[in-house]
Write a protein that holds these residues in place. Structure first.
Motif, short mmCIF file in Angstrom:
data_model
loop_
_atom_site.label_atom_id
_atom_site.label_comp_id
_atom_site.label_asym_id
_atom_site.label_seq_id
_atom_site.Cartn_x
_atom_site.Cartn_y
_atom_site.Cartn_z
N ALA A 1 -57.07 68.11 -9.81
CA ALA A 1 -57.35 68.43 -11.07
C ALA A 1 -58.07 67.66 -12.11
O ALA A 1 -59.07 67.75 -12.60
CB ALA A 1 -56.17 69.18 -11.75
N PHE A 2 -57.65 66.45 -12.11
CA PHE A 2 -57.92 65.28 -12.73
C PHE A 2 -59.39 64.82 -12.33
O PHE A 2 -60.08 64.44 -13.36
CB PHE A 2 -56.94 64.21 -12.95
CG PHE A 2 -55.95 64.41 -13.97
CD1 PHE A 2 -56.10 64.33 -15.37
CD2 PHE A 2 -54.74 64.25 -13.84
CE1 PHE A 2 -55.45 64.66 -16.29
CE2 PHE A 2 -53.60 64.29 -14.77
CZ PHE A 2 -53.87 64.63 -16.19
N GLU A 3 -59.30 64.79 -11.28
CA GLU A 3 -60.57 64.13 -10.33
C GLU A 3 -61.68 65.33 -10.75
O GLU A 3 -62.95 64.69 -11.06
CB GLU A 3 -60.42 63.86 -8.86
CG GLU A 3 -59.86 62.67 -8.53
CD GLU A 3 -59.81 62.54 -7.49
OE1 GLU A 3 -59.99 63.30 -6.21
OE2 GLU A 3 -59.57 61.16 -6.84
N SER A 4 -61.47 66.48 -10.77
CA SER A 4 -62.42 67.59 -11.01
C SER A 4 -62.84 67.38 -12.40
O SER A 4 -64.05 67.90 -12.83
CB SER A 4 -61.79 68.92 -10.44
OG SER A 4 -61.70 68.86 -9.40
N ALA A 5 -61.79 67.03 -13.34
CA ALA A 5 -62.28 67.01 -14.77
C ALA A 5 -63.17 65.64 -14.99
O ALA A 5 -63.05 65.22 -16.40
CB ALA A 5 -60.97 67.00 -15.46
#
Length: 437
Positions: A25-29
């Protein structure tokens, strides 16, 4: 680098999946995320590394001491560090997730199994928050991730029941594709059984990275900052051969860094048929030699390791490395396979684990990893048992843990040491080993 600790209410609630989904999720953000693991585990970090595409930092106050733990955290790199806890938040007498969070002064987000509850998830989280007052740790339980929670009324019931001081950080829906196969020693590794990427993407979409970032904060820095990691210079630096394949995969990232800072590391793959490369010393890490016993027995590497040991080269074997240095290994199917034969012991795979604990050892004599009388802290977890010869020489007495025979640990022959105990470089053990090269 800000950080947050994802802690389970108990073992088996899905901390690893929640951590992997949070990393995604952090990488996608668009955030650069650094994974880490509380406790001495090698397997969960292999899943972290696959998802985050960088090594997962090991954080264990027993293995590293408080300042060593903080230094290891500081060696990470990213916008935010996501730390997966071990067992339940407060479980573990020598080291616990609560102890790691307190040492770093980082907030805790609880991973709670919501498959059969709504308001009860809030009650559980409040109980964990309040229980912190009964511990020696100054702990901030700041949020909740609802694991195995459906959307709609199920999610809203959980979210609305949480008090204002507990941030709702999202949910992960039940999905069989997120399950990681298990075997002895825990989950299968990230290289062997990676979590399905599409399922992980779906899980990441229902997490709230904005709220997780609001909860995260900067940690307490180490008293002694970490040195700058650097590659060892070519030429005069000693060469250490490090086994690295499916049979020998349990190595802390900090161990690789320390070896590379002081030596030229030459990896080789004994289970894949590699021979021992030219070197000044050999390191055989832990892993799964019992799953590759036939290939190890038939390949050339262990015989070459035996020759190097007989000629006086320093050889260090940890757990799986100890097994490989023994005379024979009998696997779960009852087949016996020839190993290196350096150490006077035969090893047999058992159905139940034979040791699982943090360990403290006292050196009986000068050995590869410690001086006489020095103490080493480490960790043991194995399903095998070693039957040693009557005249076997041991390097350590066991102050805590099981060791090889309950009282003694570290078989030694020539300048070879084989031990069930995994140690971290913060212990000084690998510096002592490198001094012998």
């Amino acid at each position: 680098m800000k950080g947050v600790v994802l802690a389970g209410t108990a073992s088996g609630v899905g901390k690893t999946v929640a951590t992997l989904a949070t990393l995604r999720a952090f990488e996608s953000a668009g955030r650069t995320v650094q994974p880490a693991k509380a406790g001495p585990d090698f397997i969960d970090p292999s899943h972290h590394a696959r998802v985050a595409d960088r090594p997962s930092r090991t954080l264990d106050p027993w293995l590293q001491g408080t300042d060593g733990l903080r230094r290891n955290y500081a060696r990470g790199d990213g916008d935010v560090c996501v730390i997966e806890g071990m067992m339940g938040l407060y479980d573990g007498d020598a080291a616990s997730t609560a102890g790691v969070a307190a040492a770093l002064d980082l907030p805790v987000v609880l991973v709670a199994d919501a498959s059969a509850g709504m308001e009860s998830v809030a009650a559980t989280a409040l109980g964990f928050r309040d229980y912190a007052d009964r511990t020696p740790h100054d702990l901030d339980v700041a949020g909740v991730i609802a694991q195995r929670a459906h959307g709609g009324r199920h999610e809203s019931g959980i979210r609305e029941a949480l008090p204002e001081e507990l941030t709702y950080c999202g949910r992960i829906a039940p999905d069989e594709a997120l399950e990681i196969p298990e075997r002895h020693l825990g989950l299968e590794s990230g290289e062997e059984a990676p979590v399905d990427d599409a399922a992980l993407d779906d899980a990441a979409e229902t997490l709230r990275t904005d709220r997780l970032l609001d909860v995260a904060r900067e940690p307490t820095p180490p008293t002694t900052p970490p040195g700058e990691a650097s590659e060892a210079a070519d030429g005069d630096s000693p060469r250490v051969a490090v086994a690295a394949d499916a049979a020998f995969r349990f190595v802390y990232p900090a161990t690789r860094e320390r070896l590379r800072e002081r030596a030229t590391v030459v990896p080789f793959a004994p289970a894949a048929g590699d021979d021992l490369p030219p070197c000044d010393g050999v390191y055989l890490p832990g892993g799964y030699p019992e799953l590759h016993a036939e290939a190890l027995g038939e390949g050339p590497a262990l015989a070459s390791v035996a020759d190097a040991a007989a000629e006086g080269a320093p050889v260090l074997g940890e757990c799986g490395g100890l097994i490989a240095l023994a005379e024979t290994l009998t696997t779960a199917d009852g087949d016996a396979h020839e190993m290196a034969g350096v150490l006077p012991a035969t090893v047999e795979r058992r159905d139940r684990y034979q040791a699982l604990d943090h360990v403290e050892l006292r050196a009986r004599r000068e050995t590869l990893t410690a001086g006489t009388g020095e103490r080493l802290r480490g960790h043991e977890f194995h399903y095998s048992a070693a039957d040693v010869d009557a005249d076997a020489r041991f390097a350590f007495d066991v102050a805590r843990g099981t060791g090889i025979d309950g009282d003694r640990e570290g078989l030694t022959e020539h300048r070879t040491l084989g031990t069930y105990c995994h140690v971290h470089p913060e212990s000084g053990a690998f510096d002592a080993f490198l001094d012998e090269l």
